[in-house]
Design a protein around this motif. Structure first.
Motif, PDB file in Angstrom:
ATOM      1  N   LEU A 221      19.497  74.945   9.430  1.00  0.00           N
ATOM      2  CA  LEU A 221      18.105  75.155   9.808  1.00  0.00           C
ATOM      3  C   LEU A 221      17.625  74.195  10.889  1.00  0.00           C
ATOM      4  CD1 LEU A 221      16.491  75.801   6.296  1.00  0.00           C
ATOM      5  CD2 LEU A 221      17.161  77.484   8.027  1.00  0.00           C
ATOM      6  N   SER A 222      18.358  73.108  11.083  1.00  0.00           N
ATOM      7  CA  SER A 222      17.944  72.131  12.093  1.00  0.00           C
ATOM      8  C   SER A 222      18.615  72.353  13.443  1.00  0.00           C
ATOM      9  CB  SER A 222      18.264  70.712  11.602  1.00  0.00           C
ATOM     10  OG  SER A 222      19.670  70.539  11.458  1.00  0.00           O
ATOM     11  N   ALA A 223      19.553  73.288  13.500  1.00  0.00           N
ATOM     12  CA  ALA A 223      20.326  73.496  14.725  1.00  0.00           C
ATOM     13  C   ALA A 223      19.705  74.573  15.606  1.00  0.00           C
ATOM     14  CB  ALA A 223      21.756  73.878  14.388  1.00  0.00           C
ATOM     15  N   THR A 224      19.753  74.343  16.914  1.00  0.00           N
ATOM     16  CA  THR A 224      19.302  75.363  17.864  1.00  0.00           C
ATOM     17  C   THR A 224      20.318  76.495  17.951  1.00  0.00           C
ATOM     18  OG1 THR A 224      18.184  73.666  19.173  1.00  0.00           O
ATOM     19  CG2 THR A 224      18.599  75.778  20.250  1.00  0.00           C
ATOM     20  N   THR A 225      21.603  76.122  17.901  1.00  0.00           N
ATOM     21  CA  THR A 225      22.697  77.086  17.941  1.00  0.00           C
ATOM     22  C   THR A 225      23.587  76.864  16.730  1.00  0.00           C
ATOM     23  OG1 THR A 225      22.663  77.076  20.364  1.00  0.00           O
ATOM     24  CG2 THR A 225      24.622  77.987  19.295  1.00  0.00           C
ATOM     25  N   GLN A 226      23.930  77.932  16.046  1.00  0.00           N
ATOM     26  CA  GLN A 226      24.763  77.818  14.862  1.00  0.00           C
ATOM     27  C   GLN A 226      26.226  77.590  15.248  1.00  0.00           C
ATOM     28  OE1 GLN A 226      23.432  77.716  11.726  1.00  0.00           O
ATOM     29  NE2 GLN A 226      21.489  77.803  12.840  1.00  0.00           N
ATOM     30  N   GLN A 227      26.999  77.061  14.295  1.00  0.00           N
ATOM     31  CA  GLN A 227      28.408  76.803  14.534  1.00  0.00           C
ATOM     32  C   GLN A 227      29.167  78.088  14.821  1.00  0.00           C
ATOM     33  OE1 GLN A 227      30.052  74.643  11.235  1.00  0.00           O
ATOM     34  NE2 GLN A 227      28.936  72.759  11.698  1.00  0.00           N
ATOM     35  N   ALA A 228      30.267  77.960  15.545  1.00  0.00           N
ATOM     36  CA  ALA A 228      31.114  79.107  15.853  1.00  0.00           C
ATOM     37  C   ALA A 228      31.575  79.752  14.549  1.00  0.00           C
ATOM     38  CB  ALA A 228      32.319  78.669  16.675  1.00  0.00           C
ATOM     39  N   GLY A 229      31.538  81.063  14.519  1.00  0.00           N
ATOM     40  CA  GLY A 229      31.964  81.785  13.323  1.00  0.00           C
ATOM     41  C   GLY A 229      30.842  82.124  12.368  1.00  0.00           C
ATOM     42  N   PHE A 230      29.655  81.569  12.585  1.00  0.00           N
ATOM     43  CA  PHE A 230      28.524  81.893  11.712  1.00  0.00           C
ATOM     44  C   PHE A 230      28.154  83.362  11.888  1.00  0.00           C
ATOM     45  CE2 PHE A 230      23.882  82.453  11.300  1.00  0.00           C
ATOM     46  CZ  PHE A 230      23.752  82.153   9.951  1.00  0.00           C
ATOM     47  N   LYS A 231      27.963  84.052  10.765  1.00  0.00           N
ATOM     48  CA  LYS A 231      27.612  85.465  10.801  1.00  0.00           C
ATOM     49  C   LYS A 231      26.434  85.729   9.876  1.00  0.00           C
ATOM     50  CE  LYS A 231      32.307  87.114  11.796  1.00  0.00           C
ATOM     51  NZ  LYS A 231      33.422  87.998  11.340  1.00  0.00           N
ATOM     52  N   ALA A 232      25.509  86.520  10.358  1.00  0.00           N
ATOM     53  CA  ALA A 232      24.336  86.865   9.548  1.00  0.00           C
ATOM     54  C   ALA A 232      23.904  88.287   9.852  1.00  0.00           C
ATOM     55  CB  ALA A 232      23.191  85.898   9.832  1.00  0.00           C
ATOM     56  N   GLN A 233      23.818  89.105   8.823  1.00  0.00           N
ATOM     57  CA  GLN A 233      23.285  90.453   8.969  1.00  0.00           C
ATOM     58  C   GLN A 233      21.765  90.389   9.084  1.00  0.00           C
ATOM     59  OE1 GLN A 233      24.589  92.637   5.510  1.00  0.00           O
ATOM     60  NE2 GLN A 233      26.754  92.109   5.816  1.00  0.00           N
ATOM     61  N   ASN A 234      21.159  91.472   9.481  1.00  0.00           N
ATOM     62  CA  ASN A 234      19.698  91.584   9.451  1.00  0.00           C
ATOM     63  C   ASN A 234      19.292  92.023   8.048  1.00  0.00           C
ATOM     64  OD1 ASN A 234      19.378  90.921  12.139  1.00  0.00           O
ATOM     65  ND2 ASN A 234      19.500  93.033  12.836  1.00  0.00           N
ATOM     66  N   ASN A 235      18.863  91.063   7.236  1.00  0.00           N
ATOM     67  CA  ASN A 235      18.472  91.337   5.854  1.00  0.00           C
ATOM     68  C   ASN A 235      17.232  90.539   5.496  1.00  0.00           C
ATOM     69  OD1 ASN A 235      20.475  93.162   4.947  1.00  0.00           O
ATOM     70  ND2 ASN A 235      21.938  91.498   4.697  1.00  0.00           N
ATOM     71  N   THR A 236      16.562  90.978   4.469  1.00  0.00           N
ATOM     72  CA  THR A 236      15.401  90.254   3.952  1.00  0.00           C
ATOM     73  C   THR A 236      15.563  90.015   2.457  1.00  0.00           C
ATOM     74  OG1 THR A 236      14.210  92.330   3.557  1.00  0.00           O
ATOM     75  CG2 THR A 236      13.800  91.213   5.658  1.00  0.00           C
ATOM     76  N   LEU A 237      14.887  88.994   1.979  1.00  0.00           N
ATOM     77  CA  LEU A 237      14.832  88.692   0.542  1.00  0.00           C
ATOM     78  C   LEU A 237      13.400  88.340   0.197  1.00  0.00           C
ATOM     79  CD1 LEU A 237      16.566  88.126  -2.105  1.00  0.00           C
ATOM     80  CD2 LEU A 237      16.332  85.712  -1.473  1.00  0.00           C
ATOM     81  N   ALA A 238      12.803  89.105  -0.680  1.00  0.00           N
ATOM     82  CA  ALA A 238      11.453  88.815  -1.165  1.00  0.00           C
ATOM     83  C   ALA A 238      11.549  88.149  -2.528  1.00  0.00           C
ATOM     84  CB  ALA A 238      10.624  90.090  -1.262  1.00  0.00           C
ATOM     85  N   VAL A 239      10.792  87.094  -2.723  1.00  0.00           N
ATOM     86  CA  VAL A 239      10.695  86.413  -4.014  1.00  0.00           C
ATOM     87  C   VAL A 239       9.240  86.504  -4.451  1.00  0.00           C
ATOM     88  CG1 VAL A 239      10.986  84.244  -5.265  1.00  0.00           C
ATOM     89  CG2 VAL A 239      12.563  84.833  -3.393  1.00  0.00           C
ATOM     90  N   TYR A 240       9.013  86.951  -5.692  1.00  0.00           N
ATOM     91  CA  TYR A 240       7.627  87.125  -6.112  1.00  0.00           C
ATOM     92  C   TYR A 240       7.418  86.731  -7.568  1.00  0.00           C
ATOM     93  CZ  TYR A 240       9.466  91.792  -7.502  1.00  0.00           C
ATOM     94  OH  TYR A 240      10.207  92.823  -8.028  1.00  0.00           O
TER      95      TYR A 240
END
Length: 259
Positions: free
Chosen positions: A180-199
């Protein structure tokens, strides 16, 4: 609840480090949504944030961290249905709860994923070997009541907190390893477009909990595949036709207490 050392010892190589167990007094009974601000890109919620729910974004927020935060604070019960179940660390935490006699676990999984995804099959085989009785009682694998995929991705924890969204339990599904503190993530980082709601809204939690019971009851009435195998082996209860308006969980395993 397993000790931190025990969870660390079970963590497979190259997987997310095991979560540190929170203090015994740090439970979901004292949880507030503001506790999750630390897992957001901004590190805080705005002044107009809802008192009932917050949404987290894979690839921007630490969604894996949110889930670990919640599950390591469970002391009473877990009801969940997860389409993609492919996260070693969260599975280890969940199995610690399965093996805890004071906690009720009710887990529903999708048959197409549980019987075809190699790593998910490996996880489930390990779970069944670790605690055969707990696995047989607490896990149900199946389809929807019309034979379609079981695509729900959420749960209710201790009856007071719920989570739901498009996030599967997987490395890219959660964006595991985000800095969360990095401007650019490390090589190999992968993230889908997803959401998580907590309620924490009591009405929505009660309604979702009832639906999770129904989905679990439907799956539990279906032939259960052997762990790590695509062939059905056992049925938790004699198969009965599912009719709309009838909750099979009332006669199956939904809402049961620990063995």
């Amino acid at each position: 609840m397993p000790t931190t050392a025990a969870v660390n010892a079970q963590t497979p190589p190259n997987s997310e480090p095991a979560a540190s167990a929170p203090p015994s007094s740090d439970t979901l009974q004292t949880f507030t949504l503001d506790d999750l601000a630390q897992y957001t890109h901004e590190g805080a919620f705005g002044p107009t944030a809802s008192p009932d729910f917050r949404v987290f974004y894979v690839g921007r927020d630490d969604v894996h961290g949110v889930l670990v935060h919640l599950f390591t604070r469970v002391r009473l019960s877990v009801k969940m249905n997860m389409f993609g179940f492919d996260d070693d660390q969260l599975n280890q935490i969940l199995m610690g709860l399965v093996m805890e006699p004071t906690v009720m676990v009710q887990l529903t999984l999708d048959k197409s994923q549980a019987t075809s995804v190699a790593h998910e099959k490996m996880i489930l085989s390990s779970d069944a070997a670790k605690d055969p009785a707990g696995y047989a009682v607490d896990f149900a694998i199946g389809t929807s009541d019309t034979g379609q995929i079981s695509h729900t991705k959420g749960g209710v924890l201790d009856g007071v907190v719920a989570f739901e969204g498009s996030t599967n339990w997987s490395t890219s599904g959660e964006g595991v390893g985000i800095d969360l503190s990095a401007t650019t993530q490390q090589a190999g980082f992968k993230a889908q477009n997803n959401t998580l709601a907590v309620y924490v809204n009591p009405y929505e939690i009660a309604k979702f909990s009832a639906r999770l019971d129904y989905e679990h009851g439907v799956a539990a009435h279906q032939p259960q595949p052997a762990a790590g195998n695509s062939q059905p082996s056992t049925t938790k209860k004699k198969m009965e036709p599912v009719r709309h308006g009838r909750d099979p969980a009332t006669s199956a395993t939904g809402g049961r207490r620990k063995r």
